[in-house]
Design an enzyme around this catalytic site. Structure first.
Site, mmCIF file in Angstrom:
data_model
loop_
_atom_site.group_PDB
_atom_site.id
_atom_site.type_symbol
_atom_site.label_atom_id
_atom_site.label_comp_id
_atom_site.label_asym_id
_atom_site.label_seq_id
_atom_site.Cartn_x
_atom_site.Cartn_y
_atom_site.Cartn_z
ATOM 1 N N HIS A 190 -9.158 -6.012 6.503
ATOM 2 C CA HIS A 190 -8.515 -7.318 6.643
ATOM 3 C C HIS A 190 -7.276 -7.350 5.748
ATOM 4 O O HIS A 190 -7.221 -6.660 4.723
ATOM 5 C CB HIS A 190 -9.512 -8.402 6.231
ATOM 6 N N ARG A 192 -6.321 -9.198 3.433
ATOM 7 C CA ARG A 192 -6.538 -9.492 2.016
ATOM 8 C C ARG A 192 -7.134 -8.308 1.261
ATOM 9 O O ARG A 192 -7.250 -8.359 0.035
ATOM 10 C CB ARG A 192 -7.464 -10.707 1.857
ATOM 11 N N LYS A 193 -7.510 -7.276 1.984
ATOM 12 C CA LYS A 193 -8.101 -6.117 1.335
ATOM 13 C C LYS A 193 -6.999 -5.167 0.854
ATOM 14 O O LYS A 193 -5.818 -5.390 1.086
ATOM 15 C CB LYS A 193 -9.071 -5.413 2.289
ATOM 16 N N VAL A 194 -7.411 -4.092 0.203
ATOM 17 C CA VAL A 194 -6.449 -3.200 -0.450
ATOM 18 C C VAL A 194 -5.577 -2.475 0.563
ATOM 19 O O VAL A 194 -4.374 -2.292 0.353
ATOM 20 C CB VAL A 194 -7.196 -2.212 -1.369
#
Length: 385
Positions: A190, A192-194
């Site tokens: 997603h 918002r992930k790294v």
């Protein structure tokens, strides 16, 4: 609000994508093969090599990854899965997808991860799995969790949604989360992930039978995958012997993911530098509690949280930051407080509730400049003091 506050707008996060990802997406677009295909296969191989896992299976998101993990372990109606309430609600929801019951245990306040000392008391004859979460990229205490799991013969799934690039000291060597120290690990891509593929997920394991089941179930239980069917020089009629799901990743997403994976070491290095700076810059603020990174863990700092002093109102602090141009988020939610999971006798999860009510998440992204980070700290100091 200070005059300086008008000079900056700081988002909570910002994905690091650019021309490399845009160019990579041209490959499947121009090839005409857009759904699960050769790019997915290549991404799987490269992700497995990065984590050190034997197998990797790409899926549509981490929620579907977790669902397939539970199904593959045989979680069914009447079963129980030990996990944390202090996680995004998807962690609990996937247990309910299997018509099983999530059994919530509390967290350690220093790491926001499952407290291993709470597991044994939660195990019953109905326990089918332990679903631990590497919360906000901070590795949970897998050594302790796996010891208890093995004593009771219970498999372990790692919800590694936030943990791409995080590491754990394992038998004297630093190893990537996702090498599947437990039975199965599940990742999210997603935004918002790294690293991101827009949306998407990955399942890693060292068990060939599990891997075969993931691949079968993600594509409607079809006995022959698309690449085999389309490359065959003879007509193949596929079968659907089990009920499966449409949990596939597209080749467009995978092409982007392959470029993101190349960036991952640089992204993690930048986040670790920012995490260390936050620790230094925030240390002098009275009453503020900072996250703890155990000596056996290397987080990717997917998120950096702080715990507010007890006398301050979480919402007022967050609004004060927003008024100064800085986006924040409250502490990770607790599923047991949401309507589908509430029960008359309540839950005894004080640390989980405290983390939701007292923690706030500060901006963190690899492109963040020292000036932007110092601004966040200055505004937080102004709001708190």
């Amino acid at each position: 609000m200070t005059t300086a506050a008008k000079q900056m707008t700081i988002p909570l996060t910002r994905p690091l994508v650019g021309e490399a990802e845009a160019e990579a997406s041209r490959r499947p677009i121009m090839s005409g093969w857009l759904t699960q295909g050769p790019e997915v296969a290549a991404f799987e191989q490269e992700f497995a090599a990065y984590t050190g896992a034997t197998y990797a299976t790409a899926v549509s998101n981490c929620t579907t990854a977790l669902h397939l993990a539970l199904l593959t372990l045989g979680v069914a109606p009447g079963d129980e899965v030990i996990t944390v309430s202090h996680s995004y609600v998807a962690t609990a929801n996937v247990v309910r997808y299997c018509h099983a019951t999530p059994v919530f245990v509390d967290i350690e306040p220093a790491t926001s991860n499952l407290d291993p000392t709470k597991i044994a008391a939660a195990i019953t004859p109905q326990t089918r799995a332990i679903l631990c979460v590497h919360q906000m990229g901070m590795p949970c205490d897998l050594a302790a969790i796996l010891t208890i799991a093995q004593e009771h013969g219970v498999p372990v799934i790692e919800d590694a949604a936030c943990a791409s690039g995080s590491e754990i000291l394992w038998q004297g060597k630093w190893q990537k989360i996702g090498q599947a120290h437990g039975d199965i690990a599940c990742f999210s891509f997603h935004p918002r992930k790294v690293i991101t593929t827009g949306d998407g997920g990955m399942i890693t394991t060292n068990n060939p039978e599990y891997n075969a089941q993931f691949r079968l179930l993600r594509q409607h239980g079809m006995s022959v995958n698309d690449r085999v069917r389309h490359s065959a020089n003879q007509v193949i009629f596929e079968e659907h012997a089990v009920i499966g799901y449409n949990y596939r990743m597209t080749d467009v997403q995978a092409a982007i993911g392959r470029e993101q994976l190349k960036r991952l070491p640089t992204i993690v290095a930048a986040r670790r530098r920012l995490g260390a700076r936050y620790q230094q810059l925030l240390a002098a603020i009275p009453g503020l509690t900072l996250p703890h990174e155990p000596s056996w863990a290397r987080t990717n700092w997917q998120s950096f949280w702080v715990r507010l002093p007890d006398h301050l109102d979480q919402r007022e602090v967050m609004q004060g930051m927003l008024d100064r141009g800085v986006a924040t988020r409250r502490g990770i939610m607790c599923a047991h407080r949401e309507k589908p999971y509430q029960r008359d006798d309540g839950y005894d999860l004080p640390e989980s509730e405290r983390a939701q009510d007292r923690n706030i998440i500060l901006p963190m992204y690899p492109q963040m400049t020292d000036e932007e980070q110092e601004y966040v700290v200055a505004m937080l100091t102004e709001v708190l003091l």
